[in-house]
Design a protein around this motif. Structure first.
Motif, PDB file in Angstrom:
ATOM      1  N   ARG A 102       0.988  -1.140  -0.109  1.00 55.86           N
ATOM      2  CA  ARG A 102       0.126   0.082   0.066  1.00 55.86           C
ATOM      3  C   ARG A 102       0.975   1.029   0.158  1.00 55.86           C
ATOM      4  N   PRO A 103       0.338   2.395  -0.556  1.00 58.13           N
ATOM      5  CA  PRO A 103       1.096   3.498  -0.418  1.00 58.13           C
ATOM      6  C   PRO A 103       1.127   4.196   0.748  1.00 58.13           C
ATOM      7  N   THR A 104       2.013   5.206   1.102  1.00 59.25           N
ATOM      8  CA  THR A 104       1.889   5.942   2.107  1.00 59.25           C
ATOM      9  C   THR A 104       2.181   7.412   1.673  1.00 59.25           C
ATOM     10  N   PRO A 105       1.261   8.392   2.256  1.00 62.94           N
ATOM     11  CA  PRO A 105       0.063   8.011   3.337  1.00 62.94           C
ATOM     12  C   PRO A 105      -1.160   7.405   2.406  1.00 62.94           C
ATOM     13  N   TYR A 106      -2.080   6.933   2.982  1.00 60.77           N
ATOM     14  CA  TYR A 106      -3.235   6.611   2.134  1.00 60.77           C
ATOM     15  C   TYR A 106      -4.382   6.453   3.257  1.00 60.77           C
ATOM     16  N   ALA A 107      -5.671   6.364   2.721  1.00 61.06           N
ATOM     17  CA  ALA A 107      -7.041   6.121   3.596  1.00 61.06           C
ATOM     18  C   ALA A 107      -7.457   4.638   2.896  1.00 61.06           C
ATOM     19  N   ALA A 108      -8.171   4.235   3.885  1.00 58.74           N
ATOM     20  CA  ALA A 108      -8.738   2.957   3.351  1.00 58.74           C
ATOM     21  C   ALA A 108     -10.118   2.762   3.927  1.00 58.74           C
ATOM     22  N   THR A 109     -10.991   1.902   3.561  1.00 53.38           N
ATOM     23  CA  THR A 109     -12.173   1.640   3.927  1.00 53.38           C
ATOM     24  C   THR A 109     -12.624   0.023   3.884  1.00 53.38           C
TER      25      THR A 109
ATOM     26  N   ALA B 179     -14.599  -3.408 -10.833  1.00 51.78           N
ATOM     27  CA  ALA B 179     -13.659  -2.369 -10.206  1.00 51.78           C
ATOM     28  C   ALA B 179     -12.590  -2.819  -9.578  1.00 51.78           C
ATOM     29  N   ALA B 180     -12.378  -4.073  -9.229  1.00 47.94           N
ATOM     30  CA  ALA B 180     -11.035  -4.574  -8.641  1.00 47.94           C
ATOM     31  C   ALA B 180     -10.019  -4.747  -9.654  1.00 47.94           C
ATOM     32  N   THR B 181      -8.769  -4.451  -8.887  1.00 45.40           N
ATOM     33  CA  THR B 181      -7.768  -4.289  -9.781  1.00 45.40           C
ATOM     34  C   THR B 181      -6.624  -5.178  -9.738  1.00 45.40           C
ATOM     35  N   SER B 182      -5.896  -5.702 -10.783  1.00 40.01           N
ATOM     36  CA  SER B 182      -5.129  -6.610 -10.829  1.00 40.01           C
ATOM     37  C   SER B 182      -3.732  -6.257 -10.315  1.00 40.01           C
ATOM     38  N   ALA B 183      -2.737  -7.253  -9.904  1.00 37.22           N
ATOM     39  CA  ALA B 183      -1.667  -7.043  -9.604  1.00 37.22           C
ATOM     40  C   ALA B 183      -0.741  -6.725 -10.907  1.00 37.22           C
ATOM     41  N   ALA B 184      -1.080  -6.751 -11.877  1.00 37.74           N
ATOM     42  CA  ALA B 184      -0.287  -6.315 -12.901  1.00 37.74           C
ATOM     43  C   ALA B 184      -0.473  -4.699 -13.337  1.00 37.74           C
ATOM     44  N   ASP B 185      -1.611  -4.431 -12.840  1.00 42.02           N
ATOM     45  CA  ASP B 185      -2.094  -3.031 -13.157  1.00 42.02           C
ATOM     46  C   ASP B 185      -1.703  -2.190 -12.202  1.00 42.02           C
ATOM     47  N   PRO B 186      -0.882  -1.013 -12.344  1.00 40.55           N
ATOM     48  CA  PRO B 186      -0.684  -0.310 -11.182  1.00 40.55           C
ATOM     49  C   PRO B 186      -1.643   1.117 -11.094  1.00 40.55           C
ATOM     50  N   VAL B 187      -2.358   1.061 -12.315  1.00 42.55           N
ATOM     51  CA  VAL B 187      -3.248   2.030 -12.225  1.00 42.55           C
ATOM     52  C   VAL B 187      -4.896   1.335 -12.238  1.00 42.55           C
TER      53      VAL B 187
ATOM     54  N   THR C  32      -7.451   4.999  -6.903  1.00 40.45           N
ATOM     55  CA  THR C  32      -7.984   4.434  -5.674  1.00 40.45           C
ATOM     56  C   THR C  32      -7.899   2.761  -6.207  1.00 40.45           C
ATOM     57  N   TRP C  33      -7.843   1.905  -5.519  1.00 37.02           N
ATOM     58  CA  TRP C  33      -7.880   0.313  -6.030  1.00 37.02           C
ATOM     59  C   TRP C  33      -8.862  -0.349  -5.054  1.00 37.02           C
TER      60      TRP C  33
ATOM     61  N   ALA D  47      -7.132   4.513  -1.108  1.00 36.96           N
ATOM     62  CA  ALA D  47      -6.916   5.933  -1.767  1.00 36.96           C
ATOM     63  C   ALA D  47      -5.780   6.809  -1.151  1.00 36.96           C
ATOM     64  N   PRO D  48      -5.544   7.804  -2.009  1.00 39.07           N
ATOM     65  CA  PRO D  48      -4.311   8.584  -1.249  1.00 39.07           C
ATOM     66  C   PRO D  48      -4.737   9.179  -0.358  1.00 39.07           C
ATOM     67  N   ASP D  49      -5.908   9.645  -0.049  1.00 41.20           N
ATOM     68  CA  ASP D  49      -6.398  10.451   1.002  1.00 41.20           C
ATOM     69  C   ASP D  49      -7.903  10.328   1.043  1.00 41.20           C
ATOM     70  N   PRO D  50      -8.556  10.712   2.275  1.00 43.82           N
ATOM     71  CA  PRO D  50      -9.915  10.464   2.822  1.00 43.82           C
ATOM     72  C   PRO D  50     -10.687  11.028   1.824  1.00 43.82           C
ATOM     73  N   ALA D  51     -10.407  12.388   0.881  1.00 45.31           N
ATOM     74  CA  ALA D  51     -11.465  12.830   0.070  1.00 45.31           C
ATOM     75  C   ALA D  51     -11.254  12.079  -1.316  1.00 45.31           C
ATOM     76  N   HIS D  52     -10.286  11.501  -1.709  1.00 49.15           N
ATOM     77  CA  HIS D  52     -10.324  10.601  -2.784  1.00 49.15           C
ATOM     78  C   HIS D  52     -11.120   9.442  -2.403  1.00 49.15           C
ATOM     79  N   LEU D  53     -10.934   8.834  -1.358  1.00 53.15           N
ATOM     80  CA  LEU D  53     -11.595   7.501  -0.967  1.00 53.15           C
ATOM     81  C   LEU D  53     -13.151   7.741  -0.865  1.00 53.15           C
ATOM     82  N   GLU D  54     -13.762   8.579  -0.144  1.00 51.86           N
ATOM     83  CA  GLU D  54     -14.935   9.046  -0.252  1.00 51.86           C
ATOM     84  C   GLU D  54     -15.862   9.227  -1.522  1.00 51.86           C
ATOM     85  N   ALA D  55     -14.745   9.913  -2.486  1.00 51.27           N
ATOM     86  CA  ALA D  55     -15.411  10.107  -3.784  1.00 51.27           C
ATOM     87  C   ALA D  55     -15.671   8.832  -4.396  1.00 51.27           C
ATOM     88  N   ALA D  56     -14.501   7.859  -4.081  1.00 52.75           N
ATOM     89  CA  ALA D  56     -14.703   6.448  -4.623  1.00 52.75           C
ATOM     90  C   ALA D  56     -15.726   5.621  -4.143  1.00 52.75           C
ATOM     91  N   MET D  57     -15.980   5.985  -2.779  1.00 52.24           N
ATOM     92  CA  MET D  57     -17.185   5.081  -2.399  1.00 52.24           C
ATOM     93  C   MET D  57     -18.305   5.560  -2.850  1.00 52.24           C
TER      94      MET D  57
END
Length: 444
Positions: free
Chosen positions: A22-29, A51-59, A65-66, A132-142
């Protein structure tokens, strides 16, 4: 163990959450679901599989968010996986974490009768983990993911836990976290210890050779191959009590930090006692290329630098000759804090729930997570210390202290209280992307 050989992991079919740091820092749910209607449960799996991401795909398809998708044994049954197939999964996974509580040291205040509902109960079927990189991006993804389940009346979101990794990379006891992780053949991700030979892929991903030459794969192969097991645990940390213990057992601030280091095996900066035995070295602790490259037995068999009973030496004895080959018990660990921090210097508990969301990933929950938890964390026989428990996470009852090897006399600390309390957890299966689609397309 067996010599290193190249292996071709099917990274494009393995969920990113299995192997990718996982990256640092990050937010998770963590978001748990109950499936009441089989067809709608399958529809949920079909939707989240995109929506699930593979280990081969860094994006990720969701940008930075992954998402990972995990299913409990009850969840597989709710989706209609036949009993004959379920019986091919690991025994511990089929039993569930609550049933394994006594073996894991989850007794007393950590017992399942005190767990946070619905953890450990029959209703947790599927768990989504979003990073996600931060809580704002995480909430947007949720928010974007919510339509995938809100309109499914036969599927209910029953539990959510938000957590995050601090920019300092520390957990609430103050130690730098996430320092050590193994190298896995074919993953493309280097391990943190340059002296450790990469472990066989089958130690972490089902369907590949493991360290003893075997291959574990639940059936049918389309369901089991490229999957893994995940252990999720919510662990409450008694931060004020931990701080008081260090203060009460020390002669001053400098000695307090030394005791903290002896208990953990690292200074709170992340610098290991094995490489910085006398004084903290923050530059070393911040250097991922140096802070985990060390062994024990060749340099410190008696534990004068790194006590044999400290947390990191128990969790990974490295080159020690202990009961059970060390490489058979290695696992991928990930942690993120939850709840508000206790202000620096405060020694009284404020009543807030705070701690660590812990995740273990591996292919052998019995000889990896359960063995380490029961034999190395909550017993001391393997290094000649009787029934002594891990000083940080052990299931203490206030009857035994911690011994620091020292010349000319050992240093004995006061009896240890329980600093970490289990609030709940689940044994889950992380299916491959192919298996997620297969589960979504199941028919009765």
């Amino acid at each position: 163990m067996s010599a290193h050989t190249d292996v071709a992991l099917e990274l494009d079919d393995i969920q990113r959450g299995v192997l990718s740091p996982r990256p640092t820092p990050y937010a998770a749910t963590y978001l748990a679901f109950r499936i009441d209607d089989r067809e709608q449960g399958r529809e949920l799996v079909r939707r989240v599989s995109t929506a699930a991401t593979s280990a081969a795909d860094p994006v990720s398809p969701l940008g930075e968010t992954w998402v990972s998708v995990a299913v409990t044994c009850r969840g597989l049954a709710a989706l209609g996986v036949p009993r004959a197939s379920l019986d091919t999964f690991a025994w511990e996974f089929r039993q569930g974490m609550a049933a394994r509580a006594r073996a894991l040291g989850d007794v007393g205040e950590s017992g399942p009768e005190h767990w946070e509902a619905p953890l450990g109960g029959p209703d947790v079927h599927l768990v989504l983990t979003a990073v996600a990189p931060d809580p704002a991006h995480l909430e947007a993804a949720m928010d974007r993911a919510r339509p995938a389940y809100e309109w499914l009346s036969g599927v209910t979101a029953i539990w959510r836990q938000d957590c995050y990794a601090l920019p300092t990379e520390t957990e609430y006891f103050g130690y730098r976290d996430g320092v050590s992780h193994p190298a896995v053949e074919g993953s493309g991700t280097p391990g943190s210890n340059q002296w450790e030979v990469p472990l066989k892929a089958g130690e972490f991903v089902l369907g590949y050779r493991d360290e003893i030459g075997g291959t574990q794969c639940p059936q049918p192969a389309v369901l089991g191959r490229n999957g893994s097991y995940a252990v999720f645990r919510k662990l409450h940390q008694k931060v004020a009590e931990f701080r008081r213990y260090l203060k009460d057992n020390s002669t001053g601030p400098q000695d307090e930090e030394l005791i903290a280091a002896k208990i953990m095996g690292r200074w709170r900066s992340g610098a290991p006692l094995a490489l910085a035995p006398q004084h903290d070295d923050p530059a070393l602790g911040a250097d991922p290329d140096r802070r985990n490259t060390f062994l024990y037995e060749s340099d410190d068999p008696t534990g004068y630098k790194t006590p044999g009973g400290c947390h990191i030496r128990r969790a990974n004895p490295r080159d020690a000759e202990v009961a059970g080959e060390v490489r058979l018990h290695r696992m991928i660990r990930r942690g993120a804090v939850y709840g508000p921090p206790l202000p620096e210097g405060v020694l009284e508990d404020d009543g807030a729930d705070r701690g660590l969301m812990f995740a273990f990933v591996g292919a052998h929950p019995g000889r990896q997570f359960e063995f380490v938890q029961s034999q190395w964390m909550n017993d001391g026989v393997f290094f000649g210390a009787g029934d002594a428990k891990d000083p940080v996470t052990g299931a203490h009852d206030g009857s035994a202290g911690f011994v620091v090897p020292r010349r000319p006399l050992r240093r004995r600390l006061a009896p240890l209280p329980r600093f970490v309390v289990t609030r709940g957890g689940e044994y889950c299966f992380l299916p491959s992307l192919t298996a997620l689609r297969w589960l979504g397309d199941l028919h009765d």
